[in-house]
Write a protein that holds these residues in place. Structure first.
Motif, mmCIF file in Angstrom:
data_model
loop_
_atom_site.group_PDB
_atom_site.id
_atom_site.type_symbol
_atom_site.label_atom_id
_atom_site.label_comp_id
_atom_site.label_asym_id
_atom_site.label_seq_id
_atom_site.Cartn_x
_atom_site.Cartn_y
_atom_site.Cartn_z
ATOM 1 N N ILE A 1 0.847 -1.198 0.000
ATOM 2 C CA ILE A 1 0.000 0.000 0.000
ATOM 3 C C ILE A 1 0.885 1.252 0.000
ATOM 4 O O ILE A 1 0.600 2.222 -0.696
ATOM 5 N N TYR B 1 -7.725 -1.800 -2.555
ATOM 6 C CA TYR B 1 -7.290 -0.412 -2.715
ATOM 7 C C TYR B 1 -7.686 0.106 -4.097
ATOM 8 O O TYR B 1 -8.270 1.181 -4.238
ATOM 9 N N GLN C 1 0.713 4.431 -2.543
ATOM 10 C CA GLN C 1 0.579 5.825 -2.097
ATOM 11 C C GLN C 1 1.703 6.679 -2.657
ATOM 12 O O GLN C 1 1.495 7.839 -3.012
ATOM 13 N N LEU D 1 -3.833 -4.646 -2.091
ATOM 14 C CA LEU D 1 -3.923 -3.643 -3.158
ATOM 15 C C LEU D 1 -5.140 -3.858 -4.051
ATOM 16 O O LEU D 1 -5.597 -2.936 -4.722
#
Ligand code: ADP
Ligand code: ZN
Length: 210
Positions: free
Chosen positions: A90, A181, A94, A178
């Motif tokens: 993650i 995400y 980002q 992910l």
């Protein structure tokens, strides 16, 4: 166009990344390749990465992010690219956002663990041109040499059975989150691995949008 190819080690990111590259003329940026090159060149980062890679662990985020960021500055990346093997955490996803990079689609190759283990345990690679083979499923024409460049084939040292299991464990723990995400951002395009490369490639290209 900016794409991410996601999937467990051995899911076929290299193979299908090449298919997308042919169709769209975009470079494939593989952090695994960047790391292996740094290790071969014995740069400081390469030396630091070695212990992580051979243990099947992820290389620390800061290190991979720095390598990727530098690679993306190159002129061939200006029209877009296919990221293979990045992001894997993650924090890496980002970091992409913080660089202002907008990803169009994430193609998620889904392959069962048992299949992965069989594939990686029999994988042979050409260190010269990057071609990959499998002892049973796609053996080279010659005894142990690359069909493309005649270089001697070898096993990757992280394709040892114990290391394969560790890589899979880490994939499930750190990389699979992910999926949510990117799904929550409307970017996830799952593709189930099929029995043949051709059948999977068709689905991958359809997921990319052609
Ligand atoms: P595979 O997908 O078969 O695991 P890669 O060539 O993509 O192979 O990666 C090989 C190794 O390089 C990984 O096991 C890991 O140690 C390191 N690596 C590659 N990409 C990343 C990344 N984005 N973050 C951390 N480590 C990475
Ligand atoms: Zn070769």
């Amino acid at each position: 166009m900016k794409l991410i190819l996601m999937g467990a080690p051995g899911a076929g990111k290299g193979t299908h990344g090449a298919a997308i590259r042919e169709r769209y003329h975009l470079p494939v940026i593989s952090t695994g390749d960047l790391i292996r090159k740094a290790m071969q060149a014995e740069t400081k980062a390469g030396e630091q990465a070695k212990a992580f890679v051979s243990a099947g662990k992820l290389v620390p985020d800061e290190m991979v992010i720095a390598m990727l960021e530098e690679r993306l500055q190159a002129p061939d990346c200006q029209k877009g690219y296919i990221l293979d093997g990045f992001p894997r955490t993650i924090a890496q996803a980002q970091a992409l956002e913080e660089m202002g990079i907008v990803i169009d689609r994430v193609i998620d190759l889904e392959v069962e663990d048992e299949v992965i283990v069989q594939r990686l345990a029999g994988r042979l690679v050409c260190r010269e041109c990057g071609a990959t083979y499998h002892i049973q499923y796609s053996p080279p024409t010659g005894a142990n040499t690359c069909d493309h460049c005649n270089h001697l084939l070898s096993r990757r040292e992280d394709d040892e059975p114990a290391t394969i299991l560790e890589r899979l464990r880490i994939y499930h723990e750190q990389t699979e989150p992910l999926r949510d995400y990117y799904a929550s951002r409307g970017k996830l395009y799952p593709v189930k691995g099929q029995d043949t490369v051709e059948a999977t490639s068709k689905l991958v290209l359809a997921a990319v949008g052609s």
